[in-house]
Design an enzyme around this catalytic site. Structure first.
Site, PDB file in Angstrom:
ATOM      1  N   ASP A  63       0.862  -1.182   0.000  1.00  8.99           N
ATOM      2  CA  ASP A  63       0.000   0.000   0.000  1.00  8.99           C
ATOM      3  C   ASP A  63       0.898   1.231   0.000  1.00  8.99           C
ATOM      4  O   ASP A  63       1.234   1.780   1.040  1.00  8.99           O
ATOM      5  CB  ASP A  63      -0.907  -0.014   1.241  1.00  8.99           C
ATOM      6  N   HIS A  64       1.302   1.644  -1.200  1.00  8.08           N
ATOM      7  CA  HIS A  64       2.238   2.751  -1.359  1.00  8.08           C
ATOM      8  C   HIS A  64       1.588   3.908  -2.097  1.00  8.08           C
ATOM      9  O   HIS A  64       0.723   3.711  -2.951  1.00  8.08           O
ATOM     10  CB  HIS A  64       3.459   2.297  -2.172  1.00  8.08           C
ATOM     11  N   SER A  81       4.183   1.066  11.176  1.00  4.68           N
ATOM     12  CA  SER A  81       4.346   2.470  11.565  1.00  4.68           C
ATOM     13  C   SER A  81       4.656   3.385  10.391  1.00  4.68           C
ATOM     14  O   SER A  81       4.731   4.597  10.552  1.00  4.68           O
ATOM     15  CB  SER A  81       5.444   2.594  12.634  1.00  4.68           C
ATOM     16  N   GLY A  82       4.840   2.821   9.188  1.00  2.20           N
ATOM     17  CA  GLY A  82       4.933   3.645   7.994  1.00  2.20           C
ATOM     18  C   GLY A  82       6.341   4.017   7.574  1.00  2.20           C
ATOM     19  O   GLY A  82       7.320   3.787   8.287  1.00  2.20           O
ATOM     20  N   GLU A  83       6.425   4.586   6.362  1.00  6.02           N
ATOM     21  CA  GLU A  83       7.686   5.075   5.808  1.00  6.02           C
ATOM     22  C   GLU A  83       7.488   6.505   5.316  1.00  6.02           C
ATOM     23  O   GLU A  83       6.428   6.849   4.793  1.00  6.02           O
ATOM     24  CB  GLU A  83       8.140   4.201   4.626  1.00  6.02           C
ATOM     25  N   THR A  91       6.431 -10.553   8.471  1.00 13.03           N
ATOM     26  CA  THR A  91       7.743  -9.935   8.375  1.00 13.03           C
ATOM     27  C   THR A  91       8.279 -10.143   6.968  1.00 13.03           C
ATOM     28  O   THR A  91       7.574 -10.681   6.095  1.00 13.03           O
ATOM     29  CB  THR A  91       8.696 -10.514   9.438  1.00 13.03           C
TER      30      THR A  91
END
Length: 322
Positions: free
Chosen positions: A37-38, A103-105, A187
């Site tokens: 999901d980008h 937690s996102g990028e 992971t």
């Protein structure tokens, strides 16, 4: 038996092509699928980044596979929006949708204009988001005034049973932190001892549910072709954590990996023309205790990979027992 899934990489294929790929994967014998999901790809060369939630509705309708998404609530997505999207998909396709929360990028989150927080604050924000999403999926009205703010939020269209929420974790610390709220763990492939540490940290902290791993691999008719594909498409994998979460544009990843060699990329991507070699490596993951293995061929041409692995990898991998 091990569940073998297909990873749909929005960063690399246009949504229509990706939909056809997941349909082909089902025909070839894959048991499940997942997607990224980008908002932006990892590299300018990849050149795509479709909206995952729209695509998920189409993919769940077009197949009979269970399909999940790795997503980051709290900045680009308000947790109310994440809860509403998850509730709608689970209502339409009961028992077939799951979401892994991370937690996102900065690559995806910086577009809001808000500062991308340091890791400790991002983890706290994730926990607040998870708590809100859980309550919303339970039908509660939620008001919160922390790192995440909600004002009398409520989801009206709810599934009979909320979808599973997994923790997306790369490190043992994150895996342990998510153990008390997650319905499972996902992971990414790493050296075997590092993966063992992630699983053990999750279980030792009381983690329940399935454990899944996403494997970046490159297959082609020759080793040289497989190596070239990995070098072109997935050299961004050489950017180490925590820097990988902090760079905020595809150009920054390209600049950081401009001098990377094919041999260096092959240390982070499983590269070979031999399906039997790939199978042997994947069976090691089953021995570590993973229940679900999602295969991500890092090339932009998926059909030949799907056919080859459907015939020569999936049967042996599915028979293995964690």
């Amino acid at each position: 038996m091990t569940i073998v899934g297909f990873h749909a990489s929005h960063e690399q294929l246009a949504p229509a092509r990706l939909l056809r790929a997941v349909q082909l994967a089902e025909e070839a014998g894959f048991d499940a699928a997942m997607c990224s999901d980008h908002l932006a790809p990892w590299s300018v060369r990849q050149g795509e980044s479709g909206f995952a939630w729209s695509w998920l509705g189409a993919a769940l309708q077009a197949t009979r596979l269970p399909i999940g998404v790795v997503t980051a609530p709290g900045q680009r997505y308000h947790p109310t929006l994440t809860a509403q999207a998850a509730a709608t998909l689970e209502s339409m396709f009961p028992g077939r949708f799951w979401a892994a929360l991370g937690s996102g990028e900065a690559l995806n989150e910086h577009v809001t204009g808000d500062p991308f927080p340091p890791k400790e604050e991002r983890d706290e924000r994730l926990l607040e988001s998870v708590n809100a999403i859980r309550r919303l999926l339970a039908g509660e009205e939620v008001t919160a005034d922390g790192l995440v703010q909600l004002d009398r939020a409520r989801i009206w269209s709810l599934p009979e049973v909320p979808p599973p929420l997994l923790i997306a974790a790369v490190s043992p610390e994150t895996a342990a932190d998510g153990a008390d709220w997650a319905d499972g763990l996902i992971t990414v492939d790493q050296p075997r001892e590092a993966l063992r540490a992630v699983i053990e940290a999750y279980r030792d902290a009381g983690g329940r549910g399935p454990t899944a791993v996403q494997v970046h691999l490159s297959w082609a008719p020759t080793d040289d072709e497989a190596r070239a594909i990995a070098h072109d498409q997935w050299r961004s994998g050489l950017v180490p954590a925590p820097l990988a979460w902090e760079l905020d544009t595809p150009e920054a990843f390209d600049e950081r990996t401009a001098d990377a060699t094919p041999d260096e990329v092959a240390e982070t991507v499983q590269v070979s023309a031999d399906p039997g070699w790939h199978l042997a490596r994947l069976l090691e993951l089953v021995e570590l205790g993973f229940d679900r293995i999602f295969l991500h061929h890092v090339g932009t041409e998926q059909d030949a990979f799907i056919h080859a692995f459907g015939e020569r990898v999936l049967p042996g991998l599915k028979e293995a027992t964690p």
